[in-house]
Design a protein around this motif. Structure first.
Motif, PDB file in Angstrom:
ATOM      1  N   LEU A   1       0.823  -1.211   0.000  1.00 40.20           N
ATOM      2  CA  LEU A   1       0.000   0.000   0.000  1.00 40.20           C
ATOM      3  C   LEU A   1       0.858   1.263   0.000  1.00 40.20           C
ATOM      4  CD1 LEU A   1      -2.852  -1.076   2.441  1.00 40.20           C
ATOM      5  CD2 LEU A   1      -2.939  -0.928  -0.055  1.00 40.20           C
ATOM      6  N   GLU A   2       1.928   1.240   0.760  1.00 38.84           N
ATOM      7  CA  GLU A   2       2.833   2.394   0.790  1.00 38.84           C
ATOM      8  C   GLU A   2       3.503   2.585  -0.572  1.00 38.84           C
ATOM      9  OE1 GLU A   2       4.236   5.759   2.007  1.00 38.84           O
ATOM     10  OE2 GLU A   2       2.930   4.556   3.271  1.00 38.84           O
ATOM     11  N   ALA A   3       3.931   1.488  -1.179  1.00 39.08           N
ATOM     12  CA  ALA A   3       4.560   1.555  -2.504  1.00 39.08           C
ATOM     13  C   ALA A   3       3.574   2.086  -3.542  1.00 39.08           C
ATOM     14  CB  ALA A   3       5.079   0.177  -2.917  1.00 39.08           C
ATOM     15  N   ALA A   4       2.342   1.588  -3.500  1.00 39.91           N
ATOM     16  CA  ALA A   4       1.333   2.051  -4.459  1.00 39.91           C
ATOM     17  C   ALA A   4       1.060   3.537  -4.287  1.00 39.91           C
ATOM     18  CB  ALA A   4       0.046   1.244  -4.291  1.00 39.91           C
ATOM     19  N   ALA A   5       0.913   3.989  -3.053  1.00 36.37           N
ATOM     20  CA  ALA A   5       0.639   5.404  -2.791  1.00 36.37           C
ATOM     21  C   ALA A   5       1.797   6.290  -3.240  1.00 36.37           C
ATOM     22  CB  ALA A   5       0.349   5.622  -1.305  1.00 36.37           C
ATOM     23  N   SER A   6       3.023   5.870  -2.944  1.00 40.72           N
ATOM     24  CA  SER A   6       4.158   6.716  -3.326  1.00 40.72           C
ATOM     25  C   SER A   6       4.363   6.715  -4.839  1.00 40.72           C
ATOM     26  CB  SER A   6       5.427   6.306  -2.591  1.00 40.72           C
ATOM     27  OG  SER A   6       5.825   5.004  -2.935  1.00 40.72           O
ATOM     28  N   LEU A   7       4.190   5.579  -5.490  1.00 38.88           N
ATOM     29  CA  LEU A   7       4.320   5.543  -6.951  1.00 38.88           C
ATOM     30  C   LEU A   7       3.210   6.344  -7.624  1.00 38.88           C
ATOM     31  CD1 LEU A   7       5.394   1.825  -7.455  1.00 38.88           C
ATOM     32  CD2 LEU A   7       6.755   3.860  -8.003  1.00 38.88           C
ATOM     33  N   PHE A   8       2.011   6.267  -7.079  1.00 40.59           N
ATOM     34  CA  PHE A   8       0.904   7.057  -7.612  1.00 40.59           C
ATOM     35  C   PHE A   8       1.236   8.539  -7.505  1.00 40.59           C
ATOM     36  CE2 PHE A   8      -3.008   9.405  -7.485  1.00 40.59           C
ATOM     37  CZ  PHE A   8      -3.817   8.776  -8.415  1.00 40.59           C
ATOM     38  N   ALA A   9       1.754   8.957  -6.356  1.00 38.46           N
ATOM     39  CA  ALA A   9       2.110  10.366  -6.151  1.00 38.46           C
ATOM     40  C   ALA A   9       3.237  10.805  -7.082  1.00 38.46           C
ATOM     41  CB  ALA A   9       2.504  10.603  -4.695  1.00 38.46           C
ATOM     42  N   GLU A  10       4.178   9.910  -7.354  1.00 32.73           N
ATOM     43  CA  GLU A  10       5.324  10.251  -8.202  1.00 32.73           C
ATOM     44  C   GLU A  10       4.970  10.326  -9.678  1.00 32.73           C
ATOM     45  OE1 GLU A  10       8.390   7.360  -7.424  1.00 32.73           O
ATOM     46  OE2 GLU A  10       8.368   7.836  -5.279  1.00 32.73           O
ATOM     47  N   SER A  11       4.193   9.360 -10.166  1.00 31.68           N
ATOM     48  CA  SER A  11       3.997   9.308 -11.619  1.00 31.68           C
ATOM     49  C   SER A  11       2.557   9.168 -12.080  1.00 31.68           C
ATOM     50  CB  SER A  11       4.850   8.194 -12.238  1.00 31.68           C
ATOM     51  OG  SER A  11       5.020   7.101 -11.420  1.00 31.68           O
ATOM     52  N   GLY A  12       1.597   9.158 -11.162  1.00 35.30           N
ATOM     53  CA  GLY A  12       0.199   9.109 -11.550  1.00 35.30           C
ATOM     54  C   GLY A  12      -0.299   7.706 -11.847  1.00 35.30           C
ATOM     55  N   TYR A  13      -1.601   7.616 -12.005  1.00 33.77           N
ATOM     56  CA  TYR A  13      -2.274   6.328 -12.200  1.00 33.77           C
ATOM     57  C   TYR A  13      -1.871   5.659 -13.510  1.00 33.77           C
ATOM     58  CZ  TYR A  13      -6.047   2.905 -12.419  1.00 33.77           C
ATOM     59  OH  TYR A  13      -6.763   1.743 -12.492  1.00 33.77           O
ATOM     60  N   GLU A  14      -1.773   6.443 -14.569  1.00 34.05           N
ATOM     61  CA  GLU A  14      -1.478   5.875 -15.892  1.00 34.05           C
ATOM     62  C   GLU A  14      -0.163   5.110 -15.920  1.00 34.05           C
ATOM     63  OE1 GLU A  14      -3.559   5.759 -18.482  1.00 34.05           O
ATOM     64  OE2 GLU A  14      -5.008   6.785 -17.206  1.00 34.05           O
ATOM     65  N   HIS A  15       0.815   5.548 -15.135  1.00 37.51           N
ATOM     66  CA  HIS A  15       2.138   4.914 -15.144  1.00 37.51           C
ATOM     67  C   HIS A  15       2.316   3.909 -14.011  1.00 37.51           C
ATOM     68  CE1 HIS A  15       3.341   7.607 -18.313  1.00 37.51           C
ATOM     69  NE2 HIS A  15       2.863   8.611 -17.607  1.00 37.51           N
ATOM     70  N   LEU A  16       1.296   3.728 -13.219  1.00 34.85           N
ATOM     71  CA  LEU A  16       1.348   2.783 -12.109  1.00 34.85           C
ATOM     72  C   LEU A  16       1.171   1.368 -12.645  1.00 34.85           C
ATOM     73  CD1 LEU A  16       1.371   2.747  -8.946  1.00 34.85           C
ATOM     74  CD2 LEU A  16      -1.114   2.660  -9.081  1.00 34.85           C
ATOM     75  N   THR A  17       2.064   0.465 -12.264  1.00 41.63           N
ATOM     76  CA  THR A  17       1.958  -0.932 -12.691  1.00 41.63           C
ATOM     77  C   THR A  17       2.096  -1.845 -11.480  1.00 41.63           C
ATOM     78  OG1 THR A  17       4.333  -1.221 -13.041  1.00 41.63           O
ATOM     79  CG2 THR A  17       3.022  -0.411 -14.929  1.00 41.63           C
ATOM     80  N   MET A  18       1.542  -3.031 -11.588  1.00 33.63           N
ATOM     81  CA  MET A  18       1.698  -4.021 -10.531  1.00 33.63           C
ATOM     82  C   MET A  18       3.173  -4.398 -10.376  1.00 33.63           C
ATOM     83  SD  MET A  18      -1.224  -4.480  -9.154  1.00 33.63           S
ATOM     84  CE  MET A  18      -2.573  -5.612  -8.947  1.00 33.63           C
ATOM     85  N   GLU A  19       3.904  -4.450 -11.483  1.00 32.37           N
ATOM     86  CA  GLU A  19       5.335  -4.769 -11.432  1.00 32.37           C
ATOM     87  C   GLU A  19       6.088  -3.715 -10.626  1.00 32.37           C
ATOM     88  OE1 GLU A  19       3.569  -4.576 -14.307  1.00 32.37           O
ATOM     89  OE2 GLU A  19       3.554  -6.653 -14.986  1.00 32.37           O
ATOM     90  N   GLY A  20       5.777  -2.452 -10.889  1.00 30.56           N
ATOM     91  CA  GLY A  20       6.433  -1.368 -10.171  1.00 30.56           C
ATOM     92  C   GLY A  20       6.105  -1.380  -8.687  1.00 30.56           C
ATOM     93  N   ILE A  21       4.842  -1.654  -8.366  1.00 28.81           N
ATOM     94  CA  ILE A  21       4.444  -1.736  -6.960  1.00 28.81           C
ATOM     95  C   ILE A  21       5.204  -2.873  -6.275  1.00 28.81           C
ATOM     96  CG2 ILE A  21       2.543  -2.207  -5.366  1.00 28.81           C
ATOM     97  CD1 ILE A  21       0.659  -0.944  -7.499  1.00 28.81           C
ATOM     98  N   ALA A  22       5.249  -4.023  -6.928  1.00 28.78           N
ATOM     99  CA  ALA A  22       5.938  -5.189  -6.357  1.00 28.78           C
ATOM    100  C   ALA A  22       7.416  -4.882  -6.126  1.00 28.78           C
ATOM    101  CB  ALA A  22       5.771  -6.405  -7.266  1.00 28.78           C
ATOM    102  N   ARG A  23       8.046  -4.286  -7.107  1.00 25.41           N
ATOM    103  CA  ARG A  23       9.472  -3.951  -6.997  1.00 25.41           C
ATOM    104  C   ARG A  23       9.708  -2.992  -5.826  1.00 25.41           C
ATOM    105  NH1 ARG A  23      10.272  -3.710 -11.941  1.00 25.41           N
ATOM    106  NH2 ARG A  23       9.476  -1.622 -12.314  1.00 25.41           N
TER     107      ARG A  23
END
Length: 190
Positions: A19-41
């Motif tokens: 959840l923390e990874a998803a929130a920070s990635l969303f804040a950094e690059s937005g929903y369109e660039h959010l991927t499950m791979e990126g969240i997992a990494r």
């Protein structure tokens, strides 16, 4: 004797990291660039761990919102003593968020998550229609409760969703008109 649990064991540490990874990635690059791979990494977990608990990135984002990791104070209603003005200010803030690049993705993720899971939809509805909104709406309606209050809350949030999906711009005065349409026009003092 208790039966052993079947299915995957959910690690709280992994869940929080996701959840923390998803929130920070969303804040950094937005929903369109959010991927499950990126969240997992970012979370340091396998992609299958995420898919075991959340079928889509929209579901992960919805959970992050439900846990207060996204939106911050935008979920809080102002309290100026005038319930109508407070509701209009809160709606204006939501529309300002919706007009931002992240807001569009956030709206899409919420709609997709709710459409894909009845449980997620129920949880999002309960979060949106939390006590502060219901209380302020009741105040604006002169203390009305019960089914009429529930219907007004549904109508207000439904109108917000429809207007947001249309991607139209609305200002504070438009929000006051919307609040008046839902709760009834303000009666002048005698």
């Amino acid at each position: 004797m208790a039966l052993p649990r079947s299915g995957p064991v959910r690690s709280e540490a992994a869940r929080l990291a996701i959840l923390e990874a998803a929130a920070s990635l969303f804040a950094e690059s937005g929903y369109e660039h959010l991927t499950m791979e990126g969240i997992a990494r970012r979370a340091g977990v396998g992609k299958q761990t995420i898919y075991r608990w959340w079928p889509t990135k929209g579901d992960v984002i919805a959970e992050a919102i439900l846990e207060g990791r996204l939106l911050g104070g935008r979920r809080d209603l102002p309290d100026t003593g005038d319930a109508r003005t407070d509701l209009a200010a809160w709606l204006t803030d939501l529309f300002t968020l919706r007009a931002s690049p992240d807001g569009e993705g956030l709206l899409r993720s919420l709609v997709a998550a709710a459409a894909g899971s009845a449980e997620t939809g129920r949880r999002l509805r309960a979060e949106i229609l939390a006590a502060p909104l219901i209380d302020r709406l009741s105040q604006a309606m002169g203390g009305v409760g019960g089914a009429r209050l529930d219907a007004a809350a549904d109508a207000l949030v439904g109108a917000v969703i429809l207007r947001a999906l249309s991607r139209e711009d609305f200002d504070h005065d438009d929000m006051l008109v919307l609040v008046d349409a839902i709760v009834g026009e303000r009666t002048p003092p005698r």
